[in-house]
Design an enzyme around this catalytic site. Structure first.
Site, PDB file in Angstrom:
ATOM      1  N   GLY A   1     -26.340  51.594  24.318  1.00  0.00           N
ATOM      2  CA  GLY A   1     -27.397  51.615  23.424  1.00  0.00           C
ATOM      3  C   GLY A   1     -27.222  51.295  21.744  1.00  0.00           C
ATOM      4  N   GLN A   2     -26.044  50.645  21.432  1.00  0.00           N
ATOM      5  CA  GLN A   2     -26.155  50.263  20.128  1.00  0.00           C
ATOM      6  C   GLN A   2     -26.954  49.274  19.705  1.00  0.00           C
ATOM      7  OE1 GLN A   2     -21.634  49.474  19.715  1.00  0.00           O
ATOM      8  NE2 GLN A   2     -21.714  50.507  21.584  1.00  0.00           N
ATOM      9  N   LYS A   3     -27.122  49.391  18.458  1.00  0.00           N
ATOM     10  CA  LYS A   3     -28.382  48.339  17.918  1.00  0.00           C
ATOM     11  C   LYS A   3     -27.968  46.832  18.248  1.00  0.00           C
ATOM     12  CE  LYS A   3     -31.322  47.947  13.797  1.00  0.00           C
ATOM     13  NZ  LYS A   3     -32.634  48.909  14.241  1.00  0.00           N
ATOM     14  N   THR A   4     -26.696  46.619  18.224  1.00  0.00           N
ATOM     15  CA  THR A   4     -26.624  45.003  18.396  1.00  0.00           C
ATOM     16  C   THR A   4     -26.697  44.495  19.699  1.00  0.00           C
ATOM     17  OG1 THR A   4     -23.927  45.943  18.636  1.00  0.00           O
ATOM     18  CG2 THR A   4     -24.798  44.754  16.559  1.00  0.00           C
ATOM     19  N   ILE A   5     -26.642  45.437  20.608  1.00  0.00           N
ATOM     20  CA  ILE A   5     -26.784  45.033  22.237  1.00  0.00           C
ATOM     21  C   ILE A   5     -28.164  45.579  22.734  1.00  0.00           C
ATOM     22  CG2 ILE A   5     -24.367  44.797  22.416  1.00  0.00           C
ATOM     23  CD1 ILE A   5     -24.155  47.381  23.721  1.00  0.00           C
TER      24      ILE A   5
END
Lengths: 178, 434
Positions: free
Chosen positions: A69-73
Site C-alpha cells: 500500500g505504499q504511495k509509490t506503488i
C-alpha cells in the site's frame, strides 16, 4: 508459489472466490491475512509487491490477494482488479492523520469500473490501540453511508489480537454467490 | 558449390559450412555433433565427416579436426566452477517475472509487475533501457535470438509489444488477444512471433508487418507455453486443458494433440533436432512425445508433487524436471531412467535449466535461493543466496559463465563465474568492479 501458480490464480475459477485486500501502507493488510491463516505475525515487513493466500471460510474457498500500500506503488493496484469478487479495505483506525488520505484512496477504488458493484468490507483495524477511532466514527468520517452501488459493511477488528476478523470474513462470504 | 568458410557453434556442438552456389549465392549448412564428448576421437570424427560431406576434401582434415577439438574442449566439465554475486539490480519497484539473455550474453531483459521491461548491460550492470507503455504486468519476454536486435513482451494488458533493443522504440503493438498474454516466442529465423494467452488461443504474427498470420485455435483452456522448433516450421503449445498441441507454422493447422496428462500442462519444449518434445504437468509427470507421429514415447515418473518446469539439455539426450516437491530430477531421454535426483531446496522449485554444456542444472525456488547441481551426481555444487523472497526465474548466458536470477523481492541478481584461482569468499559484489 512460483510464476505458474500466479497464472493458475489468474484463471477465472467458479470454485474459488478472488478477494482483493487494499489499504494504505501500515494499515495491517498482511497481518490480517497472516492472522487469518494462523501464521506468526511478529515479523512483518512492508509488502513491496503482493502476497497471496488461500483461505477456507465455511464452504467457501477464498483466493486472497494482499497488495502493498505504499504511495509509490498504489498506481499499480489496478494490476490486480481483473476478476475480483469482493474488496476488503483496511484502515488503521489509530492513524487519524491519514484517515482522509485513506478515504480518498477508497473513493477512487469505488469508482473503478472493474470493481463496479462488488461487495466491500472495511476493516477498522488496530482497535487494540487506545487512540483508535470506532468503526462508527470511521464510517461517518468516510461517508460510507453514501455508498449505494454495492453491499458494504464496516467491521471493527484487531489483527494483533484477532478480534473481529472472523466476524468480518463471515459477513464477506454471505455476499458471495453460492 | 564452393566452400567459403567454417563457423563454429559451441552449443549444441556443430560446424557450419558456409558455401557459394554456382549462382554466386551464399548459403550455409550445419553439421550437428550432438554426441561429441571431451574425449571423442577427433581425428576419426573428422575423417568420417569428410567421407559423408561432399563439400569437404581430405585437405580439410587438419583444420577440421582442430575445430572439432575446440568444440570438444567446450564439452569439458569444469568441476571447480563456482559463481559469485556480481551485481544486484534494483530498478524495478515491484516483483519481477521472467528474464532472458540475448545470444552473446551482453544484454539481458527482465519483466515486472511495475509494467516495464528493462534492458540491462550484463557487464556493467547498468540499466540500458526501460521499455514503458504496457498498461499492466509485463509477464513474458524474449529476444529474437540469435539476432538480438528486437525484444518482444507479453503483458497482462492483453497486448504484446515489439521493441527495438538498441533504441527502446516500440515498433508494434500486437492487439487481438482477449486476456492476459503469458508466453511469447520468436521463431529462430526472427521473422515470426508467437503469443499465447489466457484467452485459450495462440496467435502467430509477422514481425515486420504486425499482421496476424494465424490464430491457433483449439485449446479448451489457458495457454501457458509456446515454443518453436529449430527449423521454425512447428510450434508446440501447452495448455491448462491438459493437452499440448503441435501446429504447422505455414498453415496454422493443428498437426497433433498430445493427450495423456491428467493435469494442467506447465511447460513444453522441443529438443534441438525437433524430433521430440516434452511436456511437464501438474499431474506430477513429464512426458516425451514423438513430434512426427504425436505419440507419447515415455512418461517420466518419480516426483511426488506437481512438475512446474522441465527442459532439454542442448544436445537433447537429457531432460531436467522441477517440482513442487522441492526436488529436481534428471532423466536420460533414451532409457527414460532417472539418473539424478537433486535434493536440497526447502520449498518448491519453479524453474530449471541446463548449463549450455549440459554439466550443470540451475534451479530457482520459493525458498529464496537458486542452486547449481552436478548433472552426473545430482550433488548440490553451490547455493546462490541473497534474494529475500521467492525466485521466479533464472537463466544461463550462452557461454555459461554468467547467471541471472529474478525475484519477487523486486531485484535481479547477476552472478559471474569465479576466476579459477581466486578463493570463493574473496568475491563480493561490492568489491568487484570492472
Amino acid at each position: 508459489m512460483g510464476l505458474l501458480t500466479l497464472l493458475r490464480k489468474l484463471k477465472r475459477s467458479d470454485s474459488e472466490a478472488r478477494i482483493l485486500v487494499l489499504g494504505l501502507d501500515n494499515s495491517g493488510k498482511t497481518t490480517i491475512l497472516k492472522k487469518l491463516s494462523d501464521e506468526d505475525i511478529s515479523h512483518i515487513m512492508p509488502t513491496q509487491g503482493f502476497n497471496i493466500k488461500s483461505l477456507v471460510q465455511g464452504s467457501f474457498k477464498l483466493n486472497v490477494w494482499d497488495i502493498g500500500g505504499q504511495k509509490t506503488i498504489r498506481a499499480y493496484w489496478q494490476n490486480y482488479f481483473e476478476g475480483t469478487d469482493a474488496l476488503i479495505y483496511v484502515i488503521d483506525s489509530a492513524d487519524r492523520r491519514r484517515l482522509e488520505e485513506s478515504g480518498e484512496e477508497l473513493n477512487e477504488l469505488l469508482q473503478q469500473d472493474k470493481l463496479g458493484g462488488i461487495p466491500l468490507l472495511v476493516f477498522a483495524n488496530k482497535q487494540d490501540l487506545l487512540q483508535a477511532l470506532s468503526a462508527q466514527e470511521i464510517a461517518e468520517q468516510l461517508s460510507l453511508h453514501a455508498i449505494r452501488d454495492r453491499t458494504w459493511n464496516i467491521q471493527a477488528c484487531s489483527a494483533k489480537t484477532g478480534d473481529g476478523l472472523q466476524d468480518g470474513m463471515e459477513w464477506l462470504v454471505t455476499t458471495l454467490p453460492k | 558449390m564452393k566452400l567459403k568458410r567454417f563457423l563454429l557453434r559451441y552449443y549444441p556442438p556443430g560446424i557450419i559450412l558456409e558455401y557459394e552456389r554456382s549462382s554466386g549465392q551464399l548459403e550455409s549448412k550445419a553439421i550437428d555433433l550432438l554426441t561429441l564428448k571431451e574425449d571423442s576421437d577427433t581425428d576419426a570424427l573428422a575423417s568420417h565427416i569428410i567421407r559423408e560431406e561432399p563439400l569437404l576434401r581430405e585437405s580439410h582434415h587438419l583444420l577440421l579436426s582442430r575445430l572439432i577439438r575446440k568444440l570438444a574442449a567446450k564439452c569439458e566439465d569444469h568441476l571447480s566452477q563456482r559463481y559469485y554475486l556480481y551485481r544486484t539490480l534494483r530498478a524495478h519497484i515491484l516483483p519481477l517475472t521472467n528474464c532472458a539473455f540475448n545470444k552473446d550474453g551482453s544484454k539481458f531483459i527482465t519483466g515486472s509487475y511495475d509494467r516495464t521491461c528493462r534492458v540491462w548491460d550484463t557487464n556493467t550492470g547498468d540499466e540500458v533501457l526501460a521499455l514503458e507503455g504496457s498498461k499492466n504486468v509485463v509477464y513474458a519476454l524474449a529476444f529474437n535470438n540469435p539476432f538480438g536486435d528486437k525484444i518482444a513482451t507479453g503483458s497482462f494488458d492483453k497486448t504484446a509489444r515489439l521493441w527495438d533493443s538498441t533504441t527502446g522504440r516500440c515498433l508494434h503493438i500486437m492487439r487481438g488477444h482477449e486476456a492476459e498474454i503469458v508466453c511469447v516466442a520468436f521463431n529462430p529465423q526472427g521473422t515470426r512471433l508467437a503469443t499465447g494467452s489466457m484467452d485459450h488461443r495462440a496467435v502467430l504474427w509477422d514481425v515486420e508487418t504486425n499482421t496476424q498470420l494465424a490464430v491457433l485455435q483449439g485449446h479448451q483452456a489457458e495457454i501457458v507455453s509456446v515454443h518453436f522448433n529449430t527449423d521454425g516450421d512447428k510450434i508446440v503449445t501447452g495448455s491448462f486443458d491438459m493437452t499440448a498441441k503441435m501446429w504447422d507454422v505455414e498453415t496454422g493447422k493443428c498437426i497433433h494433440t498430445l493427450k495423456g496428462h491428467t493435469g494442467e500442462i506447465s511447460t513444453t519444449q522441443f529438443d534441438w533436432t525437433g524430433d521430440y518434445c516434452i511436456t511437464g504437468s501438474i499431474d506430477k509427470t513429464c512426458r516425451l512425445w514423438d513430434t512426427g507421429s504425436g505419440a507419447c514415447m515415455d512418461t517420466f515418473r518419480g516426483h511426488t508433487d506437481e512438475v512446474l518446469d522441465c527442459a532439454f539439455n542442448n544436445v537433447g539426450n537429457k531432460i531436467v524436471t522441477a517440482s513442487a516437491d522441492a526436488t529436481a530430477r534428471v532423466y536420460n531421454v533414451a532409457t527414460a531412467q532417472c539418473s539424478a535426483i537433486m535434493v536440497g531446496h526447502d520449498k518448491e522449485i519453479s524453474k530449471c535449466a541446463f548449463s549450455p554444456n549440459g554439466h550443470r542444472v540451475l534451479t530457482a525456488s520459493s525458498d529464496t535461493t537458486c542452486r547449481l547441481w552436478s548433472v552426473d551426481t545430482g550433488d548440490c555444487i553451490q547455493v546462490l543466496q541473497g534474494h529475500t523472497d521467492e525466485v521466479f526465474s533464472c537463466a544461463f548466458n550462452y557461454e555459461g559463465d554468467t547467471l541471472i536470477t529474478a525475484s519477487k523481492d523486486n531485484s535481479c541478481k547477476v552472478w559471474k563465474e569465479c576466476e579459477a584461482s581466486a578463493p570463493l569468499d574473496a568475491h563480493n559484489d561490492k568489491q568487484i568492479d570492472t
